[in-house]
Each structure stands twice: as C-alpha cells, then as structure tokens.
Scaffold this motif. Structure first.
Motif, mmCIF file in Angstrom:
data_model
loop_
_atom_site.group_PDB
_atom_site.id
_atom_site.type_symbol
_atom_site.label_atom_id
_atom_site.label_comp_id
_atom_site.label_asym_id
_atom_site.label_seq_id
_atom_site.Cartn_x
_atom_site.Cartn_y
_atom_site.Cartn_z
ATOM 1 N N ARG A 19 0.839 -1.189 0.000
ATOM 2 C CA ARG A 19 0.000 0.000 0.000
ATOM 3 C C ARG A 19 0.883 1.252 0.000
ATOM 4 N N PRO A 20 0.375 2.372 -0.514
ATOM 5 C CA PRO A 20 1.154 3.619 -0.445
ATOM 6 C C PRO A 20 1.171 4.150 0.985
ATOM 7 N N VAL A 21 2.368 4.488 1.460
ATOM 8 C CA VAL A 21 2.530 4.979 2.828
ATOM 9 C C VAL A 21 3.297 6.305 2.787
ATOM 10 N N TRP A 22 2.832 7.276 3.517
ATOM 11 C CA TRP A 22 3.479 8.591 3.573
ATOM 12 C C TRP A 22 4.686 8.521 4.506
ATOM 13 N N ASP A 23 5.878 8.859 3.979
ATOM 14 C CA ASP A 23 7.098 8.782 4.791
ATOM 15 C C ASP A 23 7.538 10.134 5.330
ATOM 16 N N GLY A 24 6.691 11.123 5.191
ATOM 17 C CA GLY A 24 7.007 12.463 5.656
ATOM 18 C C GLY A 24 7.303 13.411 4.532
ATOM 19 N N ALA A 25 7.653 12.863 3.365
ATOM 20 C CA ALA A 25 7.966 13.696 2.207
ATOM 21 C C ALA A 25 7.200 13.260 0.967
ATOM 22 N N GLN A 26 6.901 11.948 0.905
ATOM 23 C CA GLN A 26 6.221 11.423 -0.277
ATOM 24 C C GLN A 26 5.565 10.093 0.070
ATOM 25 N N PHE A 27 4.704 9.637 -0.844
ATOM 26 C CA PHE A 27 4.119 8.314 -0.696
ATOM 27 C C PHE A 27 5.071 7.275 -1.292
#
Length: 448
Positions: free
Chosen positions: A398-406
């Motif tokens: 799944r797409p996960v937000w890492d603080g800067a991008q998915f």
C-alpha cells in the motif's frame, strides 16, 4: 436365526453418553466380525464401535447427531443361532479410541471395514422393520433392480415434496440436469438410489429435463454433528459469556519480510522455512513478559483469573473436518526455528487427523490467521476461557506517507480481540503497539 444386540459401550473416563457421528453400515448389510459399525464422539475422543459377530444388520437405534446413553441398544444383528444375545454397556470392554481423537475440538476420519452409507431416517427404520423385503430394494450399484413401467410413470412428485436421496445421488442428478421428483425411488421409504438413476437414464431422452433454465426448489437439510457441533457450541459460549473488544492496528512489515527472506535463503538443512508466525510468536512472548495479565484464563464461574507463567500458544488451523486449535507449548522456551518446527508438526497432525487430545488443549493465548485469505480486518472470537486472541491479516503493498512522499510498503493488519472483563482497552492497545514495534524492528525480537 437369533438376534444379537449391541449396546452403547462404556468409553471410559466417566463418560455417560456419546454422540453418534457416523454410521458405516445400513439395514440389510452383511458384516464380518470386527467390521466397524459406527463412530461415536465424546468430549475426549472419537471411538469406533466394531461388530463382535458376523451377521446381517436388522435394526439401527439412532440417527447421526443423536446423543446415546451408555448401555442403550444401538444395533441389532441377525446371526446364526437360536438365542438372542447382547453386547455393550458398562460391562463390555472399552473400545480403543480412534487415533484421530483428542481434545475439545478433535475429530478425524476413521477407518471402516464396512462400506460407508448414510444413516436411515426413523421412517426408513420403521419401514424396514414392518415390511417384508421388496424386489425393488436393490443392492450395490449396478445390481438387479426391476422397475415397472407403471411405477415409473407415477414417479413425478407433487410440488414441494422433497424426494429422499443421498448427497452423492443428488450431486449426480444435478450434474445430469435431472429433477429427482421425476425419478421413482426403489429404496426404503422411496429413497432414490444410483440404480434408480441408471434406470431413468436408460429410458432415453424423452425423460430428460426441460430445455432452458429451471428453478431449483430443493432444500437440503444438514444436521450439525460431530466436530461442527463442538465448534458451534464453543463459539456460542465464547460470544455469550465474553464481552469482546477488538483492536485493529496496521504494521509495516518491510523490514520483517526482508529479514525472513534472508534467513530462508541462508537456512541450514536442519531448519524449516520461516513464515511470519514464528516471528509473531517470539514478539508475543517478549510482550507477555511485560504484560503477564494477557496470558491468562478466566474462570468466570468461580471469579478467578489463572495467570500462567508458561506461554502456550494455540494456532487456529482449518482442517477438512473443521477448525481445531493445536497448541505450541512453552513458546517462551523456544527459539525462532524451534517455534517453526513445532507449528509445522502440529499443522500436519491437525490436517491428517492424528493430533492427540494433549496437542489440542491447554492453550493460554491463541493466534488466528487465514493466510493469503486473511482480509483487511477481522473480528476474531476469543478461544474460551482465554482472554486474548491475535488475528493476522494478509500482507498487502500500500502507499505509505514517509514524511515527504508516498512510497510503496508491505503492510499487514493485526486484528485482535480481548476479554473486556479482564483486559482494559488501554492495556489491549499497549499490548498490540508493543508487538507492532517488535515486528517493525525485528532485530529487537532477538535482543534478550
């Protein structure tokens, strides 16, 4: 000709009754000495009942699913001789429990020396006792049943009347597009046999089903017996007596899956392939050391919580017979690979029906997983009288937000239920969050 009566035997351990779960014979069958007649199930084991004599089955005293008291007549056999005799009851030696037996939820396939057949209904039994044998009552498939043309012509049954037939006959008729109401039954109480279908097919295409789609008016009645009944009773007791609280949390398993793949690639010949379960088991052991109240059994009748030092993890396993829960004992004393070996051994024993009573009881906390079918989230039912169950859902990218991008990540949900009488919501959340931290940083699992 004499009548030999077989009674429900005393299966030991103070059991006063047993549930009939399988007939291996039917009225009219000729049985040899030591042929298996039936299988009965208690809370402790599945037991086979053999025939002590050779003869012809003349009466069956119970239907599948019936609970029969020890000492009650269950089978009558016509044997050569002049005096009626009895076998069974409290004075008869106890039959050997089936090797597949054991535990509250244990059952497995039992070997049979006589052909397996559906148990007759009470109406069929009455018919067999009061009527003389009819030439329409055929033997094995392919035997010499004779059906008159007038009987065939009147075979069509009125709307709503359900013809008697075994599941195998119904499946064969369904695959051939045959309405069983149009088939004359030559068996007891009008039961339709394979011979009756053969006779119906032999009469030609004029008897075939009408063209086009036809409404299916059939209703199949399936009696809940054996292991299915045990599962139903236990699940009902769990939901009736335990106020569940379910907590769902997602876990990033990228690091865990990388470690698992590396360990499997480099594993020694004496080590099994690792799944995610051994990692979860080790994470649970470490977390239970910090929250021992999770590893407990609640005796709600006595109002006592039994908090266990040993971590005995039940692994819910689906088998051909139904759901069972083999137990990995003392997981706190096992390493990653030892956990994997024991899980594999118990899974094989459960699926083959050879797990013992000891292997299917005594868990203090349970893991339930449907593997690739695990879904996004579930609401698992606690294995009474435990106070917690950990549910594993399938891993999905799944797409996960890492603080800067998915970024794509392998994510897995843990869906876990707790007994709210014993475990507060805060404690449940702390427990799952600690397991999440260990799985997301799997190196911590190995830190003592």
């Amino acid at each position: 000709m004499a009548e030999f009566i077989i009674k429900m035997p005393d299966v030991g351990e103070g059991v006063a009754e047993a549930e009939l779960v399988e007939w291996h014979v039917k009225i009219g069958d000729i049985v040899r000495e030591d042929a298996i007649l039936a299988a009965v199930m208690t809370d402790k084991a599945t037991v086979e009942i053999p025939s002590p004599v050779e003869g012809t089955i003349s009466w069956l005293g119970a239907e599948i699913g019936d609970t029969v008291a020890v000492g009650s007549p269950i089978v009558k056999i016509d044997v050569s001789g002049e005096v009626a005799v009895e076998a069974g009851g409290a004075d008869t030696p106890t039959p050997n429990p089936s090797p597949q037996g054991g535990g509250e939820l244990s059952v497995g396939p039992v070997a049979a020396e006589a052909p397996s057949a559906p148990a007759p209904s009470k109406a069929e039994t009455a018919t067999a006792k009061t009527e003389s044998p009819s030439p329409l009552w055929g033997g094995a498939r392919g035997g010499g049943n004779t059906l008159s043309a007038s009987a065939n012509a009147s075979a069509h049954r009125p709307e709503g009347e359900r013809p008697l037939a075994s599941p195998a006959v119904r499946l064969r008729a369904k695959e051939a597009g045959i309405d069983l109401r149009r088939v004359h039954g030559s068996g007891p109480a009008g039961r339709i046999t394979h011979d009756d279908l053969d006779q119906f097919f032999a009469r030609g295409p004029q008897q075939s089903a009408p063209a086009g789609k036809q409404p299916d008016m059939s209703v199949e009645e399936i009696k809940v017996v054996g292991l299915r009944r045990k599962i139903a009773e236990k699940m009902a007791r769990s939901k009736q007596r335990i106020p569940h609280i379910t907590y769902v949390e997602e876990v990033n398993v990228d690091a865990l899956e990388d470690l698992r793949a590396r360990l499997n690639a480099e594993k020694r010949a004496d080590r099994p392939r690792l799944t995610i379960l051994p990692f979860l088991m080790r994470a649970m052991v470490k977390t239970i050391a910090e929250q021992p109240q999770i590893n407990a059994l609640y005796d709600d009748d006595a109002g006592i919580i039994h908090r266990h030092g040993g971590v005995h993890i039940g692994i819910a396993a689906q088998t051909p017979s139904g759901l069972v829960v083999p137990v990995v004992r003392h997981a706190e004393a096992r390493d990653l690979w030892d956990c994997a070996v024991e899980v594999n051994r118990l899974a094989d024993a459960a699926k083959s029906g050879t797990a013992t009573r000891e292997e299917l009881s005594g868990s203090t906390i349970t893991i339930t997983s449907l593997g690739a079918m695990g879904g996004v989230a579930t609401t698992p039912v606690i294995n009474y009288p435990e106070v917690a169950i950990i549910g594993v859902n399938k891993i999905m990218v799944r797409p996960v937000w890492d603080g800067a991008q998915f970024v794509p990540a392998k994510m897995m949900n843990l869906s876990s239920s707790f007994d709210h009488r014993v475990i507060d919501g805060w404690d449940a959340a702390v427990f799952i969050q600690r397991i999440k931290a260990l799985l997301e940083t799997p190196a911590l699992i190995f830190v003592e």
